[in-house]
Design an enzyme around this catalytic site. Structure first.
Site, short mmCIF file in Angstrom:
data_model
loop_
_atom_site.label_atom_id
_atom_site.label_comp_id
_atom_site.label_asym_id
_atom_site.label_seq_id
_atom_site.Cartn_x
_atom_site.Cartn_y
_atom_site.Cartn_z
CB THR A 18 60.30 31.50 9.94
OG1 THR A 18 60.09 32.07 11.33
CG2 THR A 18 59.92 30.42 9.77
CB SER A 113 53.59 34.87 3.87
OG SER A 113 52.75 33.86 3.76
CG HIS A 114 50.43 34.66 6.85
ND1 HIS A 114 51.70 34.09 6.53
CD2 HIS A 114 50.55 34.94 8.07
CE1 HIS A 114 52.43 34.21 7.48
NE2 HIS A 114 51.73 34.63 8.63
CG ASP A 277 49.69 32.22 1.85
OD1 ASP A 277 49.73 31.82 0.75
OD2 ASP A 277 50.64 32.57 2.47
CG ASP A 279 53.42 33.69 -0.29
OD1 ASP A 279 52.50 33.36 0.50
OD2 ASP A 279 54.70 33.46 -0.02
CG ASP A 281 53.72 30.18 0.88
OD1 ASP A 281 52.59 30.40 1.24
OD2 ASP A 281 54.87 30.45 1.19
NE ARG A 282 51.24 30.56 5.89
CZ ARG A 282 51.24 31.00 7.42
NH1 ARG A 282 50.12 31.13 7.85
NH2 ARG A 282 52.51 31.14 7.98
CD GLU A 363 56.46 24.86 7.87
OE1 GLU A 363 57.14 24.85 8.84
OE2 GLU A 363 56.41 25.60 6.77
CE LYS A 376 53.78 28.05 3.93
NZ LYS A 376 55.15 28.48 4.38
#
Ligand code: G16
Length: 544
Positions: A18, A113-114, A277, A279, A281-282, A363, A376
């Protein structure tokens, strides 16, 4: 300095998911693993000779090693310059902005990411194109094809670049500029939001906790919230990035931010809680006594964006990933603007943003952002919320309730079954897919009548491309939905994601507990897909 051509053999497992290629550190640290993937990316691109490449990561374990490798490979392949964040740090949205702002050819974002970090954790590499966004599928497909053929990569024998020293360096014939990771991003935020109004909010005694989760947003949040916006010291917690995220799981949800959530539910807690998170972006948004689901947050931000200077002229349209609730659709309808439903993955928003057809995207997976970058953006979402709170002079809970009173409420939850045997998960999805044609028209319980059942196919309205098999949707006549798909970001086995949604119109009951409100759908999803029986799991691993 010599350019070296090193022989290699392909790895069979370098298919981007993804969001880039995410694997365990133990996989990434195999000899030539990083080299093969980075060279395969460059082999899939054209026209970068002498151009600029941005490199940044979330500071996780192995970042420092991989960045030095990537710099050498970039130099040996003919890039003219690399822009890299100090100590290798750049949040994902900041990397997107740096690519755009400095008109770079593209960028490498080093992050999982997370996902947890450390020697036992995960690592990842993602390529972003010149618009600042994740490479579209035609590029990631080409990269994967190349990884299966590659027989050599180019590198050089230059020494490591001193990434702690801001300024100009070299790797062979290529310039490497180490930049302040925060400066460009902080300047951009000041063009979008009413900083004086947010400053005044903090000055009036408004309290907030921002959990940076020992990850990349720490330096950004310290500089922007406690620096530029005058929030008291201590507003940002866990603000120093560490390679293993303080031995934690940098995923801003109600499981990993439970302490903050509990605090927000007490009278002594702050007025507002937020987190980002690994990186950056969340985002997670919690008001006093009110958790805001990411799907609701998207709808609320879209409905109120005009209160921030950067969006005062209104928004062109909204896009959401297919599993995200339809709450934002109602806002788009009321505003009379375009609404798009895309597959999971931020890369699918890029064309719509570039074409000016949408301004805000979001999202269910705790991601929201706008056309200011092509990723994001966790802190952006937090700042837009702060801007809205400062202008409306109301609390989060009051704003959410008023929103539901106007638009109705989309009760929404996601149940994740992690590390399921991949073959079991694949069979479950295949067999549910096979049932789909027979489902429309069937009624379950008293009133759950299936209106449609399909496997989502996206037709990109901008470039005409098609992406099939993007998740199973079972829609009901009352607007309820069951969605089921396999995650594209897990690194072990398969992660089964079950998304459940029920719409309660304006004037209806908006105060039910979410899991209770969705109970009939949860039971029906299990009946149709046989999740418990096939996976042997009685409970989801994570409920968000
Ligand atoms: C990535 C993607 C998102 C996606 C999320 C979950 O986020 O950028 O678009 O929604 O993964 O994807 P999946 O359901 O396939 O696991 P992040 O924050 O992990 O980069």
């Amino acid at each position: 300095m010599t350019i070296l051509t090193i022989k290699t053999v392909p790895f069979a497992d370098q298919k981007p998911g993804t969001s880039g290629l995410r694997k365990r550190v133990s996989v990434y640290s195999q000899p030539n693993y990083v080299e093969n993937f980075v060279q395969s990316i460059f082999d899939s691109l054209e026209g970068f000779d002498g151009k600029t490449l941005v490199i940044g990561g979330d500071g996780r374990y192995y970042n420092d090693v991989a960045i030095q490798k990537a710099i050498r490979i970039a130099a040996a392949n003919g890039f003219g310059k690399v822009l890299v964040g100090q100590n290798g740090l750049l949040s994902t949205p900041a990397a997107s902005h740096v690519i755009r702002h400095h008109k770079a050819f593209g960028g490498l974002v080093l992050s999982a990411s997370h996902n947890p970090g450390g020697p036992e954790g995960d690592f990842g590499i993602k390529y972003n194109i010149g618009n600042g966004g994740p490479a579209p599928e035609r590029i990631t497909d080409a990269v994967f094809a190349r990884t299966k053929q590659i027989d050599s990569y180019k590198t050089n024998d230059a020494p490591d670049v001193a990434l702690d020293q801001i300024g100009l360096h070299r790797s062979g014939g290529m310039v490497v500029e180490v930049i302040d990771p925060v400066a460009d991003y902080a300047a951009l935020m000041q063009t979008l939001f009413d900083f004086p109004a947010i400053r005044a909010l903090f000055a009036s005694g408004f309290t907030m906790t921002f959990d940076a989760m020992h990850a990349v947003t720490g330096p950004y949040a310290h500089a922007i919230l406690e620096g530029l916006l005058g929030a008291p010291k201590g507003t940002v917690i866990n603000g120093t990035p560490s390679p293993d995220f303080g031995n934690g799981h940098p995923d801003p949800n109600l499981v990993y931010c439970k302490d903050m959530y509990d605090l927000l539910m007490t009278p002594e807690g702050p007025d507002f809680g937020a987190a980002s998170d690994g990186d950056g972006d969340r985002n997670l948004i919690i008001g006093k006594n009110r958790f805001v689901t990411p799907s609701d947050s998207l709808a609320l931000l879209a409905a109120n964006a005009h209160l921030a200077p950067g969006y005062k002229a209104g928004i062109a349209g909204i896009a959401r990933s297919m599993p995200t609730s339809a709450a934002a659709d109602r806002v788009a309808e009321k505003l009379g603007i375009e609404m798009h439903e895309t597959p999971t993955g931020w890369k699918f928003f890029g064309n719509l943003l570039d074409a000016g057809r949408v301004t805000i995207c979001g999202e269910e997976s705790a991601g929201t952002g706008s056309n200011h970058v092509r990723e994001k953006d966790g802190l952006w979402a937090v700042l837009l919320w702060l801007n809205i709170l400062a202008v409306r002079k109301q609390g989060v809970d009051e704003i959410v309730r008023e929103h539901w009173a106007i638009y109705g409420r989309n009760y929404y939850t996601r149940h994740d079954y992690e590390e399921v045997d991949a073959a079991v998960a694949g069979k479950l999805v295949d067999e549910l897919r096979a049932q789909l044609p027979s489902l429309p028209g069937k009624t379950f319980g008293d009133d759950l009548q299936i209106a449609y059942a399909d496997d989502f196919t996206y037709h990109d309205p901008v470039d005409g491309s098609t992406s099939a098999k993007q998740g199973i949707r079972i829609g009901f006549t009352d607007g309820s939905r069951i969605v089921l798909r396999l995650s594209g970001t897990g690194t072990v086995g398969a992660t089964l994601r079950l998304y459940l949604e029920r719409y309660e119109a304006a004037g209806g009951r908006h105060d039910l507990e979410t899991q209770l409100a969705l109970e009939p759908l949860i039971a029906l999803a299990d009946e149709l897909a046989g999740i418990k029986q096939r996976t042997g799991r009685l409970e989801p691993s994570v409920i968000t």
